[in-house]
Structures are given as C-alpha cells and as structure tokens.
Design a protein around this motif. Structure first.
Motif, PDB file in Angstrom:
ATOM      1  N   ALA A 142       0.784  -1.395   0.113  1.00  0.00           N
ATOM      2  CA  ALA A 142      -0.296   0.144  -0.019  1.00  0.00           C
ATOM      3  C   ALA A 142       0.966   1.090   0.014  1.00  0.00           C
ATOM      4  CB  ALA A 142      -1.088  -0.056   1.180  1.00  0.00           C
ATOM      5  N   TRP A 143       1.672   1.334   0.832  1.00  0.00           N
ATOM      6  CA  TRP A 143       2.708   2.597   0.893  1.00  0.00           C
ATOM      7  C   TRP A 143       3.543   2.773  -0.413  1.00  0.00           C
ATOM      8  CZ3 TRP A 143       1.836   6.271   3.841  1.00  0.00           C
ATOM      9  CH2 TRP A 143       1.491   6.032   4.972  1.00  0.00           C
ATOM     10  N   ARG A 144       3.877   1.470  -1.179  1.00  0.00           N
ATOM     11  CA  ARG A 144       4.671   1.855  -2.379  1.00  0.00           C
ATOM     12  C   ARG A 144       3.985   2.205  -3.490  1.00  0.00           C
ATOM     13  NH1 ARG A 144       7.182  -2.463  -1.626  1.00  0.00           N
ATOM     14  NH2 ARG A 144       5.540  -3.928  -2.339  1.00  0.00           N
ATOM     15  N   PHE A 145       2.553   1.789  -3.406  1.00  0.00           N
ATOM     16  CA  PHE A 145       1.441   2.220  -4.584  1.00  0.00           C
ATOM     17  C   PHE A 145       1.254   3.640  -4.195  1.00  0.00           C
ATOM     18  CE2 PHE A 145      -3.107   2.736  -5.722  1.00  0.00           C
ATOM     19  CZ  PHE A 145      -2.837   2.044  -6.968  1.00  0.00           C
ATOM     20  N   VAL A 146       0.894   3.985  -2.920  1.00  0.00           N
ATOM     21  CA  VAL A 146       0.857   5.413  -2.549  1.00  0.00           C
ATOM     22  C   VAL A 146       1.915   6.362  -3.099  1.00  0.00           C
ATOM     23  CG1 VAL A 146       0.348   7.366  -0.672  1.00  0.00           C
ATOM     24  CG2 VAL A 146      -0.702   5.240  -0.659  1.00  0.00           C
ATOM     25  N   ARG A 147       3.136   5.846  -2.877  1.00  0.00           N
ATOM     26  CA  ARG A 147       4.037   6.728  -3.217  1.00  0.00           C
ATOM     27  C   ARG A 147       4.431   6.897  -4.759  1.00  0.00           C
ATOM     28  NH1 ARG A 147       7.320   3.700  -0.213  1.00  0.00           N
ATOM     29  NH2 ARG A 147       8.486   2.833  -1.899  1.00  0.00           N
ATOM     30  N   GLU A 148       4.281   5.644  -5.256  1.00  0.00           N
ATOM     31  CA  GLU A 148       4.585   5.560  -6.845  1.00  0.00           C
ATOM     32  C   GLU A 148       3.526   5.832  -7.760  1.00  0.00           C
ATOM     33  OE1 GLU A 148       6.123   1.563  -7.359  1.00  0.00           O
ATOM     34  OE2 GLU A 148       7.813   2.015  -5.921  1.00  0.00           O
ATOM     35  N   VAL A 149       2.187   5.569  -7.431  1.00  0.00           N
ATOM     36  CA  VAL A 149       1.184   5.709  -8.146  1.00  0.00           C
ATOM     37  C   VAL A 149       0.095   7.018  -7.623  1.00  0.00           C
ATOM     38  CG1 VAL A 149      -1.028   4.887  -9.007  1.00  0.00           C
ATOM     39  CG2 VAL A 149       0.914   3.316  -8.701  1.00  0.00           C
ATOM     40  N   MET A 150      -0.181   7.137  -6.560  1.00  0.00           N
ATOM     41  CA  MET A 150      -1.256   8.052  -6.135  1.00  0.00           C
ATOM     42  C   MET A 150      -0.614   9.678  -6.173  1.00  0.00           C
ATOM     43  SD  MET A 150      -3.669   6.300  -5.781  1.00  0.00           S
ATOM     44  CE  MET A 150      -4.871   7.340  -5.308  1.00  0.00           C
ATOM     45  N   PHE A 151       0.683   9.515  -5.531  1.00  0.00           N
ATOM     46  CA  PHE A 151       1.436  11.144  -5.627  1.00  0.00           C
ATOM     47  C   PHE A 151       2.338  11.229  -6.666  1.00  0.00           C
ATOM     48  CE2 PHE A 151       1.107  10.556  -0.943  1.00  0.00           C
ATOM     49  CZ  PHE A 151       0.100  11.828  -0.711  1.00  0.00           C
ATOM     50  N   SER A 152       1.797  10.670  -7.868  1.00  0.00           N
ATOM     51  CA  SER A 152       2.463  10.909  -9.241  1.00  0.00           C
ATOM     52  C   SER A 152       1.711  12.328  -9.872  1.00  0.00           C
ATOM     53  CB  SER A 152       2.308   9.745 -10.243  1.00  0.00           C
ATOM     54  OG  SER A 152       0.989   9.583 -10.680  1.00  0.00           O
ATOM     55  N   GLU A 153       2.298  12.817 -10.574  1.00  0.00           N
ATOM     56  CA  GLU A 153       1.846  14.100 -11.089  1.00  0.00           C
ATOM     57  C   GLU A 153       0.609  13.529 -12.296  1.00  0.00           C
ATOM     58  OE1 GLU A 153       3.979  17.480 -12.889  1.00  0.00           O
ATOM     59  OE2 GLU A 153       5.756  16.562 -11.997  1.00  0.00           O
ATOM     60  N   ALA A 154       0.791  12.527 -12.928  1.00  0.00           N
ATOM     61  CA  ALA A 154      -0.335  11.897 -13.829  1.00  0.00           C
ATOM     62  C   ALA A 154      -1.525  11.685 -13.190  1.00  0.00           C
ATOM     63  CB  ALA A 154       0.367  10.640 -14.354  1.00  0.00           C
ATOM     64  N   ASN A 155      -1.470  11.152 -11.827  1.00  0.00           N
ATOM     65  CA  ASN A 155      -2.626  11.090 -11.173  1.00  0.00           C
ATOM     66  C   ASN A 155      -3.084  12.259 -10.267  1.00  0.00           C
ATOM     67  OD1 ASN A 155      -3.262   8.530 -12.200  1.00  0.00           O
ATOM     68  ND2 ASN A 155      -1.733   7.800 -10.834  1.00  0.00           N
ATOM     69  N   GLY A 156      -2.702  13.593 -10.579  1.00  0.00           N
ATOM     70  CA  GLY A 156      -3.168  14.650  -9.986  1.00  0.00           C
ATOM     71  C   GLY A 156      -2.195  15.415  -8.972  1.00  0.00           C
ATOM     72  N   ALA A 157      -1.165  14.618  -8.692  1.00  0.00           N
ATOM     73  CA  ALA A 157      -0.293  15.124  -7.435  1.00  0.00           C
ATOM     74  C   ALA A 157       0.219  16.628  -8.104  1.00  0.00           C
ATOM     75  CB  ALA A 157       0.776  14.066  -6.875  1.00  0.00           C
ATOM     76  N   ARG A 158       0.333  17.711  -7.335  1.00  0.00           N
ATOM     77  CA  ARG A 158       0.722  18.779  -7.534  1.00  0.00           C
ATOM     78  C   ARG A 158       2.160  19.144  -7.071  1.00  0.00           C
ATOM     79  NH1 ARG A 158      -4.154  22.374  -5.348  1.00  0.00           N
ATOM     80  NH2 ARG A 158      -4.109  20.774  -3.785  1.00  0.00           N
ATOM     81  N   VAL A 159       2.934  19.630  -7.817  1.00  0.00           N
ATOM     82  CA  VAL A 159       4.468  19.994  -7.555  1.00  0.00           C
ATOM     83  C   VAL A 159       4.302  21.175  -6.458  1.00  0.00           C
ATOM     84  CG1 VAL A 159       6.688  20.818  -8.425  1.00  0.00           C
ATOM     85  CG2 VAL A 159       5.340  18.987  -9.574  1.00  0.00           C
ATOM     86  N   GLY A 160       5.174  21.172  -5.544  1.00  0.00           N
ATOM     87  CA  GLY A 160       5.300  22.215  -4.635  1.00  0.00           C
ATOM     88  C   GLY A 160       4.243  22.195  -3.614  1.00  0.00           C
ATOM     89  N   VAL A 161       3.358  21.383  -3.497  1.00  0.00           N
ATOM     90  CA  VAL A 161       2.339  21.303  -2.629  1.00  0.00           C
ATOM     91  C   VAL A 161       2.498  20.235  -1.511  1.00  0.00           C
ATOM     92  CG1 VAL A 161      -0.250  20.558  -2.509  1.00  0.00           C
ATOM     93  CG2 VAL A 161       0.650  22.155  -4.306  1.00  0.00           C
ATOM     94  N   GLU A 162       2.170  20.466  -0.315  1.00  0.00           N
ATOM     95  CA  GLU A 162       2.378  19.329   0.621  1.00  0.00           C
ATOM     96  C   GLU A 162       1.648  18.039   0.312  1.00  0.00           C
ATOM     97  OE1 GLU A 162       2.432  18.829   5.439  1.00  0.00           O
ATOM     98  OE2 GLU A 162       1.781  20.890   4.523  1.00  0.00           O
ATOM     99  N   HIS A 163       2.116  16.765   0.306  1.00  0.00           N
ATOM    100  CA  HIS A 163       1.395  15.711   0.233  1.00  0.00           C
ATOM    101  C   HIS A 163       1.420  15.088   1.504  1.00  0.00           C
ATOM    102  CE1 HIS A 163       3.202  15.724  -4.127  1.00  0.00           C
ATOM    103  NE2 HIS A 163       2.093  16.364  -4.165  1.00  0.00           N
ATOM    104  N   ILE A 164       0.138  14.587   1.747  1.00  0.00           N
ATOM    105  CA  ILE A 164      -0.353  13.857   3.137  1.00  0.00           C
ATOM    106  C   ILE A 164      -0.976  12.476   2.584  1.00  0.00           C
ATOM    107  CG2 ILE A 164      -1.635  14.014   5.134  1.00  0.00           C
ATOM    108  CD1 ILE A 164      -1.529  17.095   4.901  1.00  0.00           C
ATOM    109  N   ALA A 165      -0.462  11.732   3.367  1.00  0.00           N
ATOM    110  CA  ALA A 165      -1.046  10.383   3.473  1.00  0.00           C
ATOM    111  C   ALA A 165      -1.522   9.841   4.613  1.00  0.00           C
ATOM    112  CB  ALA A 165       0.174   9.029   2.662  1.00  0.00           C
ATOM    113  N   LEU A 166      -2.621   9.699   4.844  1.00  0.00           N
ATOM    114  CA  LEU A 166      -3.175   9.278   6.205  1.00  0.00           C
ATOM    115  C   LEU A 166      -3.852   7.747   6.133  1.00  0.00           C
ATOM    116  CD1 LEU A 166      -4.069   9.906   8.882  1.00  0.00           C
ATOM    117  CD2 LEU A 166      -6.511  10.599   7.913  1.00  0.00           C
TER     118      LEU A 166
END
Length: 123
Positions: free
Chosen positions: A90-114
């Motif tokens: 799950a952690w690997r998936f969050v890092r590699e997939v969910m927090f990717s720019e292609a899936n909407g993660a923004r550069v310069g914005v705080e990323h929080i995984a709960l």
C-alpha cells in the motif's frame, strides 16, 4: 470549518479481514467527515482514496473529483474486500502511483498520506 491549507491528501484504508466490517463502516464515516472539511471546491485541497488488503487499489485519484459531494459519495460506495494486510504494498502504491503528477499530485504542494489500519501487517 474547512481547512484552507493547500494540500494533496491520500486516505489509505485497510480493508483486510482483520478489520471487522462494522469497524470498516466507521472508518468510511470518519474519512467522509474528514474529507468534507477539506477545501476542495476552491482547489486548495485534492483528495484521493486507496484501499488495501492483499493488494492496494485506487478508489479514486487526486484529479478524479473537484466537488466535495462527489468525494463523499465515492467514499460511501467503497467495498470491504477482506484478505491479508499488505501495508508495504500500500505504501509503495501511494508513493509511486497516487502521488504522481499523472494522477493529480501537484508539484510544490504538501503531500499527506493518512493510513487507517489496525496495525497488523502481514508483510
């Protein structure tokens, strides 16, 4: 009141067999309430949800919804999957997939995984 901080938030939900089904419903209620307090409409917050048991699965991505009502409705429809507790996956998936720019993660914005789990990982 809504949180106006600029953030990308990924909720990571344990849907494994070690979580009783009624507790899973409580988790969904908690996440729905918390997500509804984020400032999504003004673009300050983006929200995504991942469930995991044997494998992680994106319920929706950071760029899937821009309305709180759509997010809360999607959370309400999350299925309980049972299975083992693959927290490392799950952690690997969050890092590699969910927090990717292609899936909407923004550069310069705080990323929080709960992550919400009972803490009993099988990996």
């Amino acid at each position: 009141s809504a949180c106006s901080k600029v953030v990308d938030v990924v909720f990571v939900l344990d849907a494994s067999g070690s979580i009783p089904e009624d507790d899973f419903q409580r988790i969904l209620n908690f996440v729905r309430d918390l997500a509804s307090r984020l400032d999504v409409e003004s673009k300050n917050a983006r929200v995504a949800v991942v469930t995991f048991s044997d494998n992680p699965e994106a319920v929706f991505y950071l760029n899937s919804y821009d309305q709180t009502a759509d997010i809360t409705l999607a959370i309400q429809g999350i299925e309980y999957t049972h299975g083992s507790t693959n927290m490392a996956g799950a952690w690997r998936f969050v890092r590699e997939v969910m927090f990717s720019e292609a899936n909407g993660a923004r550069v310069g914005v705080e990323h929080i995984a709960l992550i919400i789990t009972d803490g009993e990982s099988d990996d």
